[in-house]
Scaffold this active site. Structure first.
Site, PDB file in Angstrom:
ATOM      1  CG  ASN A  10      -1.757   1.192   1.644  1.00  0.00           C
ATOM      2  OD1 ASN A  10      -1.688   2.165   0.570  1.00  0.00           O
ATOM      3  ND2 ASN A  10      -2.225   1.526   2.681  1.00  0.00           N
ATOM      4  CE  LYS A  12       0.241   3.483   4.786  1.00  0.00           C
ATOM      5  NZ  LYS A  12       0.160   3.505   6.425  1.00  0.00           N
ATOM      6  CG  HIS A  95      -5.750   1.712   5.572  1.00  0.00           C
ATOM      7  ND1 HIS A  95      -5.059   2.805   6.440  1.00  0.00           N
ATOM      8  CD2 HIS A  95      -4.413   0.864   5.324  1.00  0.00           C
ATOM      9  CE1 HIS A  95      -3.778   2.450   6.685  1.00  0.00           C
ATOM     10  NE2 HIS A  95      -3.333   1.197   6.075  1.00  0.00           N
ATOM     11  CD  GLU A  97      -2.753   5.483   7.163  1.00  0.00           C
ATOM     12  OE1 GLU A  97      -2.782   5.652   5.791  1.00  0.00           O
ATOM     13  OE2 GLU A  97      -1.782   4.989   7.633  1.00  0.00           O
ATOM     14  CD  GLU A 167      -3.169  -3.101   7.734  1.00  0.00           C
ATOM     15  OE1 GLU A 167      -2.182  -3.103   7.259  1.00  0.00           O
ATOM     16  OE2 GLU A 167      -4.074  -1.891   7.647  1.00  0.00           O
ATOM     17  CB  SER A 213       5.707  -1.902  11.885  1.00  0.00           C
ATOM     18  OG  SER A 213       5.055  -0.660  12.244  1.00  0.00           O
TER      19      SER A 213
END
Ligand code: PEP
Length: 250
Positions: A10, A12, A95, A97, A167, A213
């Site tokens: 991803n 981003k 996601h 975010e 996640e 991470s």
């Protein structure tokens, strides 16, 4: 285990078209003998450029979001029809975010999931708890709610095109990785939720990625766990020297 490992990058909101092209070319070259399933999700502005490079290779083309409506007066949004026109095969939805920075709730995410599936896309549905939710012992409750609500109205046939990415929000972009044991426990639980909703066979088939991470030095330990079927990679997907070793983990 018969599930195929699935490693997704991803990107981003990073990279110009030229930078995206250069990274995509490196991926195509270095992953052509890769044994797993792969995806790259550039920014909307890089999709056409990257799509031309990965077309016909073993790397799928992804998008990081889509609008909840098919088309119309929705300034600033991008439609599934436009993504299909660009050759996008997979859409990442929910996601962290999008959930926590852009305040997308489960109902909105569910609308997008259903729309994307209706148009034949594969969907990567992201779920995962905040740090305070983990500390309050709510990991399972969050995974259950986000899975159940995210998949509301999704048929058993459509579920074949769904991947889940667990996640934990506190692990995304922070350098803190969940231990393989903690990630596996949350993912085993999520698989049980799928079993309750769709039956044991569907639960055994569904791919559940871990994200947060993931790096070359922790990828293999994470993916050695029974319920971790791949990785959704953010930061480390931006350079071939960190993404390729993850994608080719042994
Ligand atoms: C992500 O954004 O999905 C992600 C897992 O990011 P990172 O790998 O940088 O933690």
């Amino acid at each position: 285990m018969s599930r195929q490992y699935y490693i997704a990058g991803n990107w981003k909101m990073h990279m110009t078209r030229a930078e995206s092209a250069s990274l995509a070319k490196a991926m195509v070259e270095q992953l052509k003998d890769g044994k797993h399933k792969y995806l790259v999700a550039p920014s909307f502005t890089g999709i056409e450029t990257v799509g031309a490079i990965v077309k016909g290779t073993n790397i799928r083309l992804g998008a990081q979001n889509c609008a909840s409506e098919e088309q119309g007066a929705h300034t600033g949004e991008v439609s599934v029809l436009q993504l299909k026109d660009l050759g996008v095969q997979t859409i990442i939805l929910g996601h962290s975010e999008r959930r926590h920075v852009y305040k997308e709730d489960d109902a909105l995410i569910n609308k997008k999931v259903k729309l994307a599936l209706k148009h034949g896309f594969e969907v990567i549905l992201c779920i995962g708890e905040l740090l305070e939710e983990r500390e309050a012992g709510k990991v399972e409750a969050v995974c259950e709610t986000q899975t159940v609500k995210g998949l509301e109205g999704v048929t058993a046939a459509e579920l074949a095109n769904v991947v889940i990415a667990y996640e934990p929000v506190w692990a995304i972009g922070t350098g803190k990785t969940a231990t393989p044991e903690d990630a596996d426990a949350a993912q085993a639980f999520t698989r049980k939720v799928i079993a309750k909703l769709y039956g044991q066979d569907a639960a055994e088939k569904i791919i559940i990625q871990y994200g947060g991470s993931v790096k070359p030095d922790n990828a293999a330990q994470l993916m050695a766990k029974e319920n971790i079927d791949g990785a959704l990679v953010g930061g480390a997907s931006l350079k071939p020297e960190s993404f390729i070793p993850i994608a080719k983990f042994a």
